[in-house]
Motif scaffolding. Sequence first.
Motif, mmCIF file in Angstrom:
data_model
loop_
_atom_site.group_PDB
_atom_site.id
_atom_site.type_symbol
_atom_site.label_atom_id
_atom_site.label_comp_id
_atom_site.label_asym_id
_atom_site.label_seq_id
_atom_site.Cartn_x
_atom_site.Cartn_y
_atom_site.Cartn_z
ATOM 1 N N ARG A 123 -20.513 -1.581 9.874
ATOM 2 C CA ARG A 123 -21.707 -2.432 9.775
ATOM 3 C C ARG A 123 -21.349 -3.827 9.268
ATOM 4 O O ARG A 123 -21.810 -4.843 9.811
ATOM 5 C CB ARG A 123 -22.750 -1.786 8.864
ATOM 6 C CG ARG A 123 -24.100 -2.487 8.903
ATOM 7 C CD ARG A 123 -25.058 -1.907 7.876
ATOM 8 N NE ARG A 123 -25.530 -0.584 8.226
ATOM 9 C CZ ARG A 123 -26.552 -0.360 9.044
ATOM 10 N NH1 ARG A 123 -27.167 -1.371 9.640
ATOM 11 N NH2 ARG A 123 -26.956 0.873 9.278
ATOM 12 N N GLN A 124 -20.510 -3.892 8.241
ATOM 13 C CA GLN A 124 -20.128 -5.190 7.680
ATOM 14 C C GLN A 124 -19.308 -6.000 8.682
ATOM 15 O O GLN A 124 -19.496 -7.215 8.808
ATOM 16 C CB GLN A 124 -19.347 -4.984 6.385
ATOM 17 C CG GLN A 124 -20.184 -4.444 5.237
ATOM 18 C CD GLN A 124 -19.363 -4.149 3.995
ATOM 19 O OE1 GLN A 124 -18.150 -3.869 4.083
ATOM 20 N NE2 GLN A 124 -19.998 -4.179 2.836
ATOM 21 N N ALA A 125 -18.400 -5.328 9.399
ATOM 22 C CA ALA A 125 -17.577 -6.039 10.382
ATOM 23 C C ALA A 125 -18.448 -6.603 11.502
ATOM 24 O O ALA A 125 -18.239 -7.742 11.953
ATOM 25 C CB ALA A 125 -16.521 -5.094 10.954
ATOM 26 N N LEU A 126 -19.421 -5.836 11.965
ATOM 27 C CA LEU A 126 -20.295 -6.304 13.038
ATOM 28 C C LEU A 126 -21.144 -7.491 12.588
ATOM 29 O O LEU A 126 -21.375 -8.433 13.347
ATOM 30 C CB LEU A 126 -21.181 -5.162 13.533
ATOM 31 C CG LEU A 126 -20.460 -4.042 14.281
ATOM 32 C CD1 LEU A 126 -21.431 -2.907 14.616
ATOM 33 C CD2 LEU A 126 -19.816 -4.570 15.560
ATOM 34 N N GLU A 132 -19.939 -15.154 13.953
ATOM 35 C CA GLU A 132 -18.820 -15.920 14.492
ATOM 36 C C GLU A 132 -18.795 -15.971 16.016
ATOM 37 O O GLU A 132 -18.045 -16.753 16.596
ATOM 38 C CB GLU A 132 -17.498 -15.309 13.992
ATOM 39 C CG GLU A 132 -17.353 -15.348 12.480
ATOM 40 C CD GLU A 132 -16.134 -14.591 11.977
ATOM 41 O OE1 GLU A 132 -15.774 -14.754 10.792
ATOM 42 O OE2 GLU A 132 -15.537 -13.827 12.766
ATOM 43 N N LEU A 133 -19.609 -15.138 16.660
ATOM 44 C CA LEU A 133 -19.620 -15.051 18.122
ATOM 45 C C LEU A 133 -20.845 -15.751 18.703
ATOM 46 O O LEU A 133 -21.886 -15.849 18.044
ATOM 47 C CB LEU A 133 -19.648 -13.576 18.561
ATOM 48 C CG LEU A 133 -18.376 -12.764 18.363
ATOM 49 C CD1 LEU A 133 -18.657 -11.283 18.560
ATOM 50 C CD2 LEU A 133 -17.292 -13.224 19.331
ATOM 51 N N LEU A 155 -30.135 -6.586 18.035
ATOM 52 C CA LEU A 155 -31.570 -6.843 17.973
ATOM 53 C C LEU A 155 -31.923 -7.789 16.828
ATOM 54 O O LEU A 155 -32.749 -8.695 16.982
ATOM 55 C CB LEU A 155 -32.330 -5.525 17.809
ATOM 56 C CG LEU A 155 -32.384 -4.610 19.033
ATOM 57 C CD1 LEU A 155 -32.948 -3.244 18.641
ATOM 58 C CD2 LEU A 155 -33.226 -5.229 20.150
ATOM 59 N N SER A 156 -31.286 -7.598 15.683
ATOM 60 C CA SER A 156 -31.615 -8.423 14.523
ATOM 61 C C SER A 156 -31.235 -9.876 14.725
ATOM 62 O O SER A 156 -31.831 -10.770 14.128
ATOM 63 C CB SER A 156 -30.932 -7.866 13.267
ATOM 64 O OG SER A 156 -29.525 -8.027 13.349
ATOM 65 N N HIS A 157 -30.262 -10.129 15.595
ATOM 66 C CA HIS A 157 -29.830 -11.498 15.879
ATOM 67 C C HIS A 157 -30.441 -12.051 17.164
ATOM 68 O O HIS A 157 -30.112 -13.167 17.569
ATOM 69 C CB HIS A 157 -28.303 -11.567 15.952
ATOM 70 C CG HIS A 157 -27.632 -11.432 14.619
ATOM 71 N ND1 HIS A 157 -27.289 -12.521 13.836
ATOM 72 C CD2 HIS A 157 -27.274 -10.339 13.904
ATOM 73 C CE1 HIS A 157 -26.737 -12.091 12.711
ATOM 74 N NE2 HIS A 157 -26.705 -10.773 12.729
ATOM 75 N N GLY A 158 -31.303 -11.255 17.791
ATOM 76 C CA GLY A 158 -31.945 -11.712 19.015
ATOM 77 C C GLY A 158 -31.021 -11.743 20.218
ATOM 78 O O GLY A 158 -31.280 -12.464 21.183
ATOM 79 N N GLN A 271 -9.774 -9.639 13.960
ATOM 80 C CA GLN A 271 -10.005 -10.044 12.573
ATOM 81 C C GLN A 271 -11.133 -11.057 12.478
ATOM 82 O O GLN A 271 -11.622 -11.334 11.387
ATOM 83 C CB GLN A 271 -8.727 -10.635 11.975
ATOM 84 C CG GLN A 271 -7.560 -9.661 11.938
ATOM 85 C CD GLN A 271 -6.346 -10.262 11.256
ATOM 86 O OE1 GLN A 271 -6.144 -10.094 10.048
ATOM 87 N NE2 GLN A 271 -5.537 -10.981 12.025
ATOM 88 N N SER A 272 -11.526 -11.607 13.635
ATOM 89 C CA SER A 272 -12.611 -12.586 13.650
ATOM 90 C C SER A 272 -13.208 -12.628 15.057
ATOM 91 O O SER A 272 -12.622 -12.097 16.016
ATOM 92 C CB SER A 272 -12.102 -13.976 13.261
ATOM 93 O OG SER A 272 -11.270 -14.491 14.297
ATOM 94 N N GLY A 273 -14.338 -13.303 15.176
ATOM 95 C CA GLY A 273 -14.947 -13.463 16.478
ATOM 96 C C GLY A 273 -14.063 -14.216 17.444
ATOM 97 O O GLY A 273 -14.098 -13.984 18.663
ATOM 98 N N ALA A 274 -13.229 -15.103 16.942
ATOM 99 C CA ALA A 274 -12.334 -15.877 17.803
ATOM 100 C C ALA A 274 -11.364 -14.977 18.555
ATOM 101 O O ALA A 274 -10.984 -15.278 19.702
ATOM 102 C CB ALA A 274 -11.561 -16.898 16.969
#
Length: 284
Positions: A123-126, A132-133, A155-158, A271-274
Amino acid sequence: MDLRELVYVWHLAMHTKAWRHENELWAEIERRQLKLSDSVKTVADWGPLVAIQPFVHDVAWFQQARESYRAVPVLTRFDASYPPRLAESNQPPLVLFYRGRPSLLPRLTLAVVGARTATRYTRQALERLANELPPLAIVSGLAAGADTFALEMALSHGWPTIAVIANGMDRVYPASNLELQARIAEEGLLLSEYPAEVWPAPYRFVARNRIIAGLAHGVLVTEAARKSGSLITANYALQNNREVFALPNRMGEALGTGTNELLQVGAKLVQSGADIMEELQFFP
């Protein structure tokens, strides 16, 4: 009856068979280079059609099938809105039942899968990745754990949210996701290859995984044990030449064994969205 309806009736009759048998009809349609406008008589001489004669001759069954064809939203291999990525994947379904917005299917799509017992780490990673995405379409199953976390995050981020279920649209599994399934059907897209009244079964979850992998441009595995359905999805992704991503985990963590082994065999470490966009940026 036109060819599209024949495909639908064939699917209803054959969906409990092996995928190879269900897709024999589409293979024959492609072999004969038939189009939707062609008469159903163009395949009347095709021998394997005898397999559905008992169904067609069952007046009640056939009437119900034709009524559902007119009433239930479906995508078939004949439809322009059937996702090209899925059509080109390994074992694409002949028919997809849906509720919601099929217009989400062409979006840049990340599948997120992981353990039903996924921890706060997933959950925290997502949540970190969501910050970042860009707004990707997120596709997952509707199982407990990682699937639920991923869909709730989207859903929470639309973000466009797509759930693929292993049962009929009139069934909910697990029951705890009743509200989540209803919300996705309203705000996102709910998909299944199974008609009404079909309950989930172990082999149906495996079959569902191939659809998730086929729809996605990339598949992210968050937490997974060594023998995990999530690894089946990753394998389907590799068969379909999709990008496979994995979250690293600590040594000795049971739910990190599968993901760490994916990294050993070449999955992209995230490790990141990048790290994700570095691979997905090449897709339109």
